[in-house]
Design a protein around this motif. Structure first.
Motif, mmCIF file in Angstrom:
data_model
loop_
_atom_site.group_PDB
_atom_site.id
_atom_site.type_symbol
_atom_site.label_atom_id
_atom_site.label_comp_id
_atom_site.label_asym_id
_atom_site.label_seq_id
_atom_site.Cartn_x
_atom_site.Cartn_y
_atom_site.Cartn_z
ATOM 1 N N ARG A 199 0.880 -1.222 0.059
ATOM 2 C CA ARG A 199 0.279 0.014 -0.246
ATOM 3 C C ARG A 199 0.996 1.475 -0.089
ATOM 4 O O ARG A 199 0.203 2.352 -0.947
ATOM 5 N N ASP A 200 1.606 1.269 0.813
ATOM 6 C CA ASP A 200 2.254 1.968 1.226
ATOM 7 C C ASP A 200 3.386 2.810 -0.486
ATOM 8 O O ASP A 200 3.493 3.480 -0.616
ATOM 9 N N GLU A 201 4.461 1.445 -1.091
ATOM 10 C CA GLU A 201 4.997 1.462 -2.396
ATOM 11 C C GLU A 201 3.988 2.448 -3.335
ATOM 12 O O GLU A 201 4.957 2.703 -3.684
ATOM 13 N N GLU A 202 2.924 1.426 -3.250
ATOM 14 C CA GLU A 202 1.909 1.625 -4.870
ATOM 15 C C GLU A 202 1.254 3.737 -4.372
ATOM 16 O O GLU A 202 1.371 3.947 -5.328
ATOM 17 N N ARG A 259 2.534 6.821 -6.624
ATOM 18 C CA ARG A 259 1.424 7.264 -7.955
ATOM 19 C C ARG A 259 1.884 9.073 -6.858
ATOM 20 O O ARG A 259 1.599 10.057 -7.937
ATOM 21 N N LEU A 260 2.665 9.360 -5.888
ATOM 22 C CA LEU A 260 2.740 10.538 -5.852
ATOM 23 C C LEU A 260 4.134 11.370 -6.721
ATOM 24 O O LEU A 260 4.060 12.550 -6.978
ATOM 25 N N LEU A 287 14.548 -6.860 -5.779
ATOM 26 C CA LEU A 287 15.631 -6.606 -7.544
ATOM 27 C C LEU A 287 15.170 -6.806 -8.620
ATOM 28 O O LEU A 287 16.295 -6.248 -9.609
ATOM 29 N N HIS A 288 14.243 -7.112 -8.694
ATOM 30 C CA HIS A 288 14.078 -6.923 -10.464
ATOM 31 C C HIS A 288 12.661 -6.030 -10.366
ATOM 32 O O HIS A 288 12.756 -4.425 -10.992
ATOM 33 N N ASP A 289 11.509 -5.928 -9.610
ATOM 34 C CA ASP A 289 9.899 -5.092 -10.171
ATOM 35 C C ASP A 289 11.011 -3.245 -8.810
ATOM 36 O O ASP A 289 10.042 -2.484 -9.466
ATOM 37 N N ASP A 290 11.438 -3.434 -8.620
ATOM 38 C CA ASP A 290 11.213 -2.116 -7.270
ATOM 39 C C ASP A 290 12.200 -1.872 -8.231
ATOM 40 O O ASP A 290 13.217 -0.372 -7.723
ATOM 41 N N LEU A 291 13.874 -2.182 -8.554
ATOM 42 C CA LEU A 291 14.672 -1.443 -8.938
ATOM 43 C C LEU A 291 14.271 -0.588 -10.254
ATOM 44 O O LEU A 291 14.944 0.377 -10.912
ATOM 45 N N GLN A 292 13.146 -1.599 -10.970
ATOM 46 C CA GLN A 292 12.661 -0.214 -11.940
ATOM 47 C C GLN A 292 12.368 0.921 -11.632
ATOM 48 O O GLN A 292 12.343 1.954 -12.494
ATOM 49 N N TYR A 293 11.481 1.500 -10.663
ATOM 50 C CA TYR A 293 11.025 2.406 -10.057
ATOM 51 C C TYR A 293 11.905 3.271 -9.231
ATOM 52 O O TYR A 293 12.083 4.075 -9.762
ATOM 53 N N ARG A 325 0.361 0.312 -12.201
ATOM 54 C CA ARG A 325 0.078 -0.779 -12.811
ATOM 55 C C ARG A 325 0.011 -2.031 -13.467
ATOM 56 O O ARG A 325 -0.244 -2.630 -12.775
ATOM 57 N N VAL A 326 1.409 -1.665 -13.766
ATOM 58 C CA VAL A 326 1.858 -2.996 -13.866
ATOM 59 C C VAL A 326 2.491 -3.444 -12.193
ATOM 60 O O VAL A 326 2.238 -4.894 -12.309
ATOM 61 N N HIS A 327 3.061 -2.218 -11.545
ATOM 62 C CA HIS A 327 3.648 -3.022 -10.518
ATOM 63 C C HIS A 327 2.341 -3.511 -9.095
ATOM 64 O O HIS A 327 2.595 -4.132 -8.201
ATOM 65 N N GLN A 328 1.461 -2.790 -9.543
ATOM 66 C CA GLN A 328 -0.133 -3.803 -8.327
ATOM 67 C C GLN A 328 -0.434 -4.810 -9.152
ATOM 68 O O GLN A 328 -0.538 -5.853 -8.276
ATOM 69 N N GLN A 329 -0.378 -5.227 -10.639
ATOM 70 C CA GLN A 329 -0.360 -6.048 -10.900
ATOM 71 C C GLN A 329 0.451 -7.388 -10.483
ATOM 72 O O GLN A 329 -0.354 -8.325 -9.858
ATOM 73 N N ALA A 330 1.969 -7.095 -10.350
ATOM 74 C CA ALA A 330 2.443 -8.259 -9.306
ATOM 75 C C ALA A 330 2.274 -8.260 -7.747
ATOM 76 O O ALA A 330 2.453 -8.889 -7.531
ATOM 77 N N HIS A 331 2.042 -6.745 -7.693
ATOM 78 C CA HIS A 331 2.010 -7.370 -6.387
ATOM 79 C C HIS A 331 0.364 -8.178 -6.075
ATOM 80 O O HIS A 331 0.627 -9.275 -5.262
ATOM 81 N N ALA A 332 -0.321 -7.992 -6.933
ATOM 82 C CA ALA A 332 -2.239 -9.222 -6.860
ATOM 83 C C ALA A 332 -0.946 -10.271 -6.934
ATOM 84 O O ALA A 332 -2.015 -11.033 -6.795
#
Length: 122
Positions: free
Chosen positions: A46-49, A53-54, A106-112, A61-68
């Motif tokens: 929730r905090d990361e998403e 947004r900020l 290491l993959h998804d979070d590294l992108q943002y 959206r892709v990151h939210q899908q990974a979380h889901a």
């Protein structure tokens, strides 16, 4: 803040994996660690998403899908817990969580993180 949350997630995942590997009979303790890990993961996502947004991260959206997807996998494992030995399932869940945590950070979070470096704080 996000990095600190990642450290806490790794610590909880490590505790869960160690508890399951130790073959301890304290199932309530292992279940409590699992519950803590899942609760903390929800709040971290929730905090990361919100952070994404900020900063207007275009991959939100892709990151939210990974979380889901991560929670869908955990939900499937938890459903199996009713029919399979709890100790085995705790081990499987610990492994799953450790794997997705490493892969996700290491993959998804590294992108943002790269987006912040290149677009937000060039």
């Amino acid at each position: 803040m996000i990095d600190e949350q990642h450290r806490r997630l790794f610590a909880l995942a490590g505790r869960l994996t160690l508890d399951a590997s130790a073959n301890d009979k304290d199932e309530a303790g292992g279940e409590a660690v699992l519950a803590d890990l899942l609760d903390y993961t929800h709040s971290h996502f929730r905090d990361e998403e919100e952070f994404m947004r900020l900063i207007q991260y275009p991959g939100l959206r892709v990151h939210q899908q990974a979380h889901a997807s991560i929670f869908a996998g955990v939900d499937q494992l938890l459903a199996r817990m009713r029919t399979v030995d709890r100790q085995i399932m705790r081990r499987e869940i610990g492994y799953f969580i450790s794997e997705w945590l490493v892969r996700h950070v290491l993959h998804d979070d590294l992108q943002y993180t790269r987006y912040i470096r290149d677009q937000v704080m060039p």
